[in-house]
Structures are given as structure tokens and as C-alpha cells.
Design an enzyme around this catalytic site. Structure first.
Site, PDB file in Angstrom:
ATOM      1  N   SER A 104     -15.056  -7.117   5.603  1.00  0.00           N
ATOM      2  CA  SER A 104     -15.139  -5.659   5.466  1.00  0.00           C
ATOM      3  C   SER A 104     -14.560  -5.193   4.134  1.00  0.00           C
ATOM      4  CB  SER A 104     -14.406  -4.973   6.619  1.00  0.00           C
ATOM      5  OG  SER A 104     -15.011  -5.269   7.852  1.00  0.00           O
ATOM      6  N   GLY A 121     -25.852  -6.446   8.417  1.00  0.00           N
ATOM      7  CA  GLY A 121     -25.919  -4.998   8.590  1.00  0.00           C
ATOM      8  C   GLY A 121     -25.129  -4.222   7.551  1.00  0.00           C
ATOM      9  N   SER A 137     -22.344   5.006  12.980  1.00  0.00           N
ATOM     10  CA  SER A 137     -21.707   3.851  12.341  1.00  0.00           C
ATOM     11  C   SER A 137     -20.886   4.270  11.130  1.00  0.00           C
ATOM     12  CB  SER A 137     -22.778   2.854  11.898  1.00  0.00           C
ATOM     13  OG  SER A 137     -22.223   1.851  11.076  1.00  0.00           O
ATOM     14  N   ASP A 182     -14.624  -4.419  16.936  1.00  0.00           N
ATOM     15  CA  ASP A 182     -14.937  -5.813  16.655  1.00  0.00           C
ATOM     16  C   ASP A 182     -14.054  -6.806  17.397  1.00  0.00           C
ATOM     17  OD1 ASP A 182     -17.090  -5.226  15.065  1.00  0.00           O
ATOM     18  OD2 ASP A 182     -16.006  -5.392  13.179  1.00  0.00           O
ATOM     19  N   LYS A 224     -21.902 -16.135   9.207  1.00  0.00           N
ATOM     20  CA  LYS A 224     -22.052 -14.736   8.806  1.00  0.00           C
ATOM     21  C   LYS A 224     -20.732 -14.158   8.325  1.00  0.00           C
ATOM     22  CE  LYS A 224     -23.317 -10.215  10.716  1.00  0.00           C
ATOM     23  NZ  LYS A 224     -24.251  -9.775   9.683  1.00  0.00           N
TER      24      LYS A 224
END
Length: 416
Positions: free
Chosen positions: A21, A68, A143, A289, A397
Site C-alpha cells: 500500500s 486493483g 473504495s 484486509d 501479488k
């Protein structure tokens, strides 16, 4: 892949990968910064590597695959890049809505067309001055990646941006993370109620080091909670964190796992004989998450769960609530939504979990749904009984070294 554990106390020392992130936000800001800057401790995650490559690509077609965050950040960024690009992704990415962000960018004057299905990727994005307006309203429960994409672009716009968040804000820590990184690179903002105001400014180049990933740390907290006793040292994590998932160290105190912060990171400890709680309740709206991790932990220990704030999990790599219901069901654990009529006074959607993981049928084979967090949240159950994971490489990922790090703690990861 089958993961197993020989038993006994859990001991070990490792250093976690950088936060995806944080790394992705730093990469986007660097692309918007005159002259760029050095980024140290870059996450090895596929998503981050892909974003890094696409930001410098000169190709007309940019493929984000299943990433994403990469897709949403590039949707905003490409509006300011000369030329026209087709931004596409995997089949699952084409099923994930993007309309809210596209409409917000169009309000600013963006030149964006849907190349296939209205409201969904792929997108054909051309350059625009983005000077039609400096005001945008967006649903606050959407989001946070849409919001972050707009915010990082904001200081480069001709008259800045006034971004109004309408309704209840979800995933606020991710918005704060974005704003904190923008501040680090010299871009200031202020709030006017639920409107974030960013005036025209220039990002200032500064070297940057990526903090380790608290989401990844959650899997080791789960391992510690499921162990008979644990003594783990994990480097790269700090108390003063930008990440909302850092709350995991407080949540696992309920399971007897204590955290001591050191100069290099954290020290986890769980004494033998620790009893789990009868009930674990949490609202995951600010840390979605780590919800799957806690679900798996509760299943392994037979802890009843009561969860809320899961609304963003339905539109991730998969419908994560549905996927966890299916996979935990293989162990005789039930996960279900509490009927709305029972919670109509609060208006909050609650999910309940009951049962203890039953391995009487042998080694369970868990599907991972092309979702890295499905694989990593279920893997710690191997401390109780061997588990098999389909498509184990999906962890690349966000955490390519996941299985290697597990083996340093004494677990075995064997290819089927």
C-alpha cells in the site's frame, strides 16, 4: 501445495516485505514529482512491480493484470499523461466496477471512454488538462483507492481539488495514509467538514523508505495465536505506523499474543496454557484486509465471531466473505449474515461465525479464488493440521516470500 507443522513451540526471526500500500502510493507520487526520488525497501509484490513497470511504459496498451490498486491509481494518473492509452486487466479486473472513479474524473474534465462494458474496465484514457472543475463529490463508503487516486493527482491540477466525501467514511486509515505521504513530499491539505482541500502545489523530491507490511504481519499473529506457545521476532514494523492494519497487534491481545516494540521491529510472545476468548467481536471498517486472518484464527480455536464493517470485502479480488464461508465450511465452521431485521436499529450488517475447525476428514484442500489473502489467511491453520492450498503462487501479488518465511519458523511447504 501442502503446508504442515511438526508441532511444539513456535520460534523464529524474520524480516517482512515492504508494504504494498505504501510502496504503490510512493511510486505514484514519484511519477508526479519533478525529477523523481529514490525509494528504498520497495515491496517485492507483483502489484508493485507491475505498477513500477507501467508507470514508465511507452506502450499504448497497459495491462494491470489482477492488480486493483495499480488499476485505480493509473486511471487517475493517465489522465495527465500525453497521448492515449488503453488500460486493461485480468478477467476478474473487468468484473470490478470503476464507474465511480471515472465519473469523478470526468467531472474534472477527463477524457475517458469505456472500451467494453459501461462502468467497468478496460478504459481508453486520453490526456486532459482537468480544468473543467475543481470540485468533486464521491461516496465516502466507496473504495479508498478511488479517493487516493484523486487525492494524489490533486496538487497537479490547475486550481487544485476540493474533494467532498458524502456519507460515512470507510477505510479512513488508507485515506490518512495517502495524505500523510503527500505531506511527507511537501503537499499540504486541510479538511472543511468532510471536504478535503488540496491547493495547487509541487511535490518535493525526498528519499523514501517503505515500512514493512502490517497486513503480512497479521499471518504471524495468527500463527502465534494457534500455537501452543510462541516467541517470534519480526523486523521492519514500528509502533508509529501509517497503516490501519497495525491495529492487529491490539486485536491479538485477546488471544494471548503480546507485542513488544524493539529498535528493529516487534517481538511476539504467547505463553503456554493461554486460553482463547469465548467471543471475538470487531468492526473491520478501518482494517478490512485483516478480517480473513481473524476469521481463520477464530475457526482454528473455536472462538465465536461477530464481525461488522465487511462491506468492502465483497468487491475485492473475490467476494471474500462468500469465499471464507465456503472454505471454512469445509472444516465444519459456519459463517453467516445476521438477518437485517435483527439489526435494524443500528443499520449495521453483522456476520456471525460458529464452530471449531474439524480435520477428521483429513487434509482440507482450500481454494484460493485468485486472491492472495485467501491463501495467506488460511495457511496458519497448518499449525493444527496439514492443509493444502490450490494455486499457492497467488501470494506473489503482495508477498512472494510468504512460504519461504514460513519455513524459517519450522513449517513445511511441499509442492503437490
Amino acid at each position: 501445495m501442502t503446508i504442515s507443522y511438526p508441532g511444539g513451540p513456535l520460534r523464529g526471526h524474520l524480516r517482512l516485505t515492504g508494504s504494498k500500500s505504501i510502496a504503490n502510493r510512493a511510486l505514484l507520487i514519484r511519477a508526479l514529482t519533478p525529477g523523481g526520488f529514490a525509494i528504498h525497501g520497495m515491496a517485492a509484490a507483483d502489484d508493485t512491480v507491475r505498477l513500477q513497470q507501467l508507470l514508465v511504459s511507452g506502450e499504448d496498451v497497459l495491462d494491470c493484470g489482477p492488480a486493483g490498486t495499480t488499476y485505480r491509481f493509473l486511471t487517475g494518473y493517465l489522465c495527465r499523461r500525453r497521448g492515449t492509452q488503453l488500460l486493461t486487466g485480468s478477467q476478474r479486473m473487468k468484473e470490478r466496477p470503476i464507474g465511480i472513479l471515472v465519473e469523478a474524473l470526468r467531472t474534472l474534465g477527463a477524457n475517458i471512454e469505456y472500451a467494453e462494458k459501461e462502468g467497468y474496465p478496460p478504459l481508453r484514457i486520453g490526456y486532459s488538462a482537468l480544468d473543467r472543475s475543481d470540485r468533486v463529490s464521491i461516496a465516502a463508503d466507496t473504495s479508498s483507492q478511488y479517493i487516493s487516486s484523486l487525492l494524489m493527482l490533486a496538487p497537479t491540477l490547475p486550481t487544485g481539488l476540493k474533494l467532498t466525501l458524502e456519507g460515512e467514511i470507510v477505510s479512513l486509515p488508507y485515506i490518512k495514509m495517502t495524505l500523510a505521504l503527500m505531506e511527507y513530499f511537501g503537499v499540504h491539505h486541510h479538511w472543511e467538514g468532510q471536504t478535503i482541500v488540496v491547493n495547487p502545489q509541487y511535490y518535493q523530491a525526498r528519499d523514501f523508505t517503505v515500512e514493512a507490511d502490517w497486513s503480512a504481519a497479521s499471518y504471524y499473529y495468527s500463527l502465534a495465536a494457534l500455537s501452543e506457545s510462541a516467541d517470534l521476532r519480526i523486523d521492519g514494523l514500528f509502533a508509529d505506523s501509517l497503516q490501519g492494519d497495525a491495529v492487529v497487534h491490539k486485536l491479538y491481545e485477546e488471544f494471548g499474543v503480546t507485542t513488544t516494540f524493539t529498535e528493529k521491529g516487534i517481538h511476539l510472545h504467547k505463553p503456554a496454557g493461554t486460553e482463547p476468548p469465548a467471543l471475538f467481536e470487531h468492526n473491520f471498517v478501518e482494517c478490512p484486509d485483516i478480517a480473513q486472518t481473524l476469521m481463520a484464527t477464530c475457526a482454528g480455536l473455536g472462538v465465536q465471531g461477530l464481525y461488522s464493517g465487511l462491506q468492502t470485502l465483497f468487491i475485492k479480488e473475490t467476494d471474500r466473505v462468500k469465499a471464507m464461508k465456503t472454505e471454512l465450511g469445509k472444516l465444519g465452521v459456519s459463517l453467516y449474515k445476521i438477518p437485517s431485521r435483527m439489526t435494524e436499529k443500528t443499520g449495521i450488517n453483522y456476520f456471525a461465525q460458529e464452530g471449531r475447525a474439524d480435520f477428521a476428514a483429513g487434509t482440507p484442500r482450500f481454494a484460493t479464488y485468485h486472491d492472495h489473502r485467501m491463501a495467506m489467511s488460511l495457511a496458519p491453520l497448518a499449525l493444527l493440521h496439514p492443509v493444502a492450498l490450490e494455486d499457492p503462487a497467488v501470494v506473489n501479488k503482495s508477498y512472494p516470500d510468504f512460504y519461504r518465511d514460513l519455513t524459517t519458523l519450522g513449517l513445511t511447504a511441499r509442492e503437490d
